[in-house]
Write an enzyme that holds these catalytic residues in place. Sequence first.
Site, PDB file in Angstrom:
ATOM      1  N   LYS A 131       1.399   6.047   9.386  1.00 44.41           N
ATOM      2  CA  LYS A 131       1.087   6.788   7.991  1.00 44.41           C
ATOM      3  C   LYS A 131       0.233   7.960   8.429  1.00 44.41           C
ATOM      4  CE  LYS A 131       0.900   3.037   4.634  1.00 44.41           C
ATOM      5  NZ  LYS A 131       0.069   2.264   3.621  1.00 44.41           N
ATOM      6  N   LYS A 219      11.091   0.323   5.898  1.00 42.16           N
ATOM      7  CA  LYS A 219      10.576  -0.462   4.919  1.00 42.16           C
ATOM      8  C   LYS A 219      10.723  -0.045   3.608  1.00 42.16           C
ATOM      9  CE  LYS A 219       5.770  -0.688   4.121  1.00 42.16           C
ATOM     10  NZ  LYS A 219       4.625  -1.401   3.782  1.00 42.16           N
ATOM     11  N   LYS A 222       6.248   2.270  -1.664  1.00 38.38           N
ATOM     12  CA  LYS A 222       6.101   2.876  -2.604  1.00 38.38           C
ATOM     13  C   LYS A 222       5.936   4.524  -2.354  1.00 38.38           C
ATOM     14  CE  LYS A 222       2.227  -0.122  -4.081  1.00 38.38           C
ATOM     15  NZ  LYS A 222       1.481  -0.402  -2.862  1.00 38.38           N
TER      16      LYS A 222
HETATM   17  N1  AQP Z   1       8.970  -3.535   1.865  1.00 39.87           N
HETATM   18  C1  AQP Z   1       8.004  -4.742   1.969  1.00 39.87           C
HETATM   19  N2  AQP Z   1       8.507  -5.988   2.338  1.00 39.87           N
HETATM   20  C2  AQP Z   1       7.781  -7.034   2.201  1.00 39.87           C
HETATM   21  N3  AQP Z   1       6.505  -7.022   1.833  1.00 39.87           N
HETATM   22  C3  AQP Z   1       5.952  -5.725   1.629  1.00 39.87           C
HETATM   23  N4  AQP Z   1       4.753  -5.412   1.214  1.00 39.87           N
HETATM   24  C4  AQP Z   1       4.678  -4.081   1.190  1.00 39.87           C
HETATM   25  N5  AQP Z   1       6.009  -3.549   1.200  1.00 39.87           N
HETATM   26  C5  AQP Z   1       6.929  -4.632   1.748  1.00 39.87           C
HETATM   27  C6  AQP Z   1       3.644  -6.238   1.102  1.00 39.87           C
HETATM   28  O1  AQP Z   1       3.170  -6.202  -0.336  1.00 39.87           O
HETATM   29  C7  AQP Z   1       1.747  -6.314  -0.281  1.00 39.87           C
HETATM   30  C8  AQP Z   1       0.921  -5.317  -0.814  1.00 39.87           C
HETATM   31  O2  AQP Z   1       1.298  -3.925  -0.353  1.00 39.87           O
HETATM   32  P1  AQP Z   1       0.252  -2.773  -0.327  1.00 39.87           P
HETATM   33  O3  AQP Z   1       0.774  -2.216  -1.546  1.00 39.87           O
HETATM   34  O4  AQP Z   1      -0.943  -3.286  -0.297  1.00 39.87           O
HETATM   35  O5  AQP Z   1       0.512  -2.081   0.818  1.00 39.87           O
HETATM   36  P2  AQP Z   1       1.674  -1.284   1.621  1.00 39.87           P
HETATM   37  O6  AQP Z   1       2.068  -2.704   2.810  1.00 39.87           O
HETATM   38  O7  AQP Z   1       1.202  -0.162   2.439  1.00 39.87           O
HETATM   39  O8  AQP Z   1       2.567  -1.076   0.421  1.00 39.87           O
HETATM   40  P3  AQP Z   1       3.548   0.095   0.322  1.00 39.87           P
HETATM   41  O9  AQP Z   1       4.590  -0.055  -0.730  1.00 39.87           O
HETATM   42  O10 AQP Z   1       4.255   0.461   1.627  1.00 39.87           O
HETATM   43  O11 AQP Z   1       2.785   1.150  -0.050  1.00 39.87           O
HETATM   44  P4  AQP Z   1       2.427   2.474   0.575  1.00 39.87           P
HETATM   45  O12 AQP Z   1       3.695   3.357   0.366  1.00 39.87           O
HETATM   46  O13 AQP Z   1       1.367   3.230  -0.448  1.00 39.87           O
HETATM   47  O14 AQP Z   1       1.832   2.442   1.756  1.00 39.87           O
HETATM   48  C9  AQP Z   1       1.322  -6.648   1.327  1.00 39.87           C
HETATM   49  O15 AQP Z   1       1.079  -7.903   1.465  1.00 39.87           O
HETATM   50  C10 AQP Z   1       2.551  -6.074   2.037  1.00 39.87           C
HETATM   51  O16 AQP Z   1       2.925  -6.695   3.185  1.00 39.87           O
END
Ligand code: AQP
Length: 357
Positions: A131, A219, A222
């Site tokens: 990140k 992955k 968002k």
């Molecule tokens: N691609 C994914 N596949 C499976 N699980 C996922 N999670 C996130 N992306 C995937 C799971 O969703 C929960 C909440 O995630 P989060 O929003 O708190 O944070 P993150 O993992 O950083 O999600 P993003 O979408 O990748 O957000 P950004 O882009 O903002 O960093 C967690 O249990 C995560 O494992």
Amino acid sequence: MSDSSSQQFSIKGVPIKGAHIKRAFSGVQPTGGLHLGNYLGAIQHFVALQDSHECLYCVVDLHAMTAAHDPTTIAAHSREVAAAFIAAGIDTNKHIVFAQSHVPQHAELAWMLECVARVGWLSRMTQFKEKAGKDRERASVGLYVYPILMAADILLYHSTHVPVGDDQKQHLELARAIAQKFNNDYATGATGEDFFPVPEPLIQSRAARVMSLRDGTKKMSKSDASAASRIVLTDDADTIARKIKKAKTDPDFLPDNAQALETRPEAHNLLSLHAALADMAMAQSIEHFAGQSFAALKADLSDRLIDRICPLGDEMRRLMADAAALDAILATGAARARAIGEATMVDVRRLLGLIGA
Ligand code: AQP
């Protein structure tokens, strides 16, 4: 849900109201546009734990501040996460849904755990490296210490289980190490019982890591610049169908064995999505589409996604239309969470020997 006083034991003569009952904690960041990965990797498993665990599901808004922070959108995004929990089936009468910033004990415990965790442990966290990118010096300190706040989120409630996607595995390992070190340094009881349970990750075998529809090696996220890379939970049927139709593929027919998928990330991702949505083993999905074109898989997947995601999105929209009702649910949840969290902090402050207030 009870508070944390269901079992009593003492550590170094200090009576501890530590609850070692089955308690699940997890959080989702209100960074906007919840997607299929959040749902299949995490939220749908939150729902499944409701009969076997006391559950706390948190809108982790303090975590959302670690990246670019927009004060004009975070409240609406927080309501979106709460709406997703409820629309997916979380029962807020039985379980606790709340916003992290409403419970100041998260930040207090995080500071104490920052003094327990070691710099070397944090510097191994791969998500920070991903990140922060190339310009690490300019990343926020919050992004660096984020996994310690996550450990505090979990340990504040003596949580025993943490349902998360596969990407959070390393952070869970860190939370376990912090719990163990705190227990060893300050709180191993005469009975050998630990103050903080060492939390177990609950990572599903299917769709544990949903990948981008535009690049099967990344992955689904968002923050991906391409909106076509993800299915958002509020996408309508046409948008879902269009994104699946455009999803990246390769030129070959679908294989008849899992080994062949190792070098075909997009085929692997679409088949594993099929397996998760059809509630099948991956091997069954592979067998079902062996020798067929991607078009057949995409048509089936599109129908299943529309059936599963559109009703969820409709319910989220209905809930989000009544901001006051969502805020009331979050306020009730926060009051219940604060009661448990403060009981833990009373014990933590005593274990650390801080002067009584
Ligand atoms: N691609 C994914 N596949 C499976 N699980 C996922 N999670 C996130 N992306 C995937 C799971 O969703 C929960 C909440 O995630 P989060 O929003 O708190 O944070 P993150 O993992 O950083 O999600 P993003 O979408 O990748 O957000 P950004 O882009 O903002 O960093 C967690 O249990 C995560 O494992």
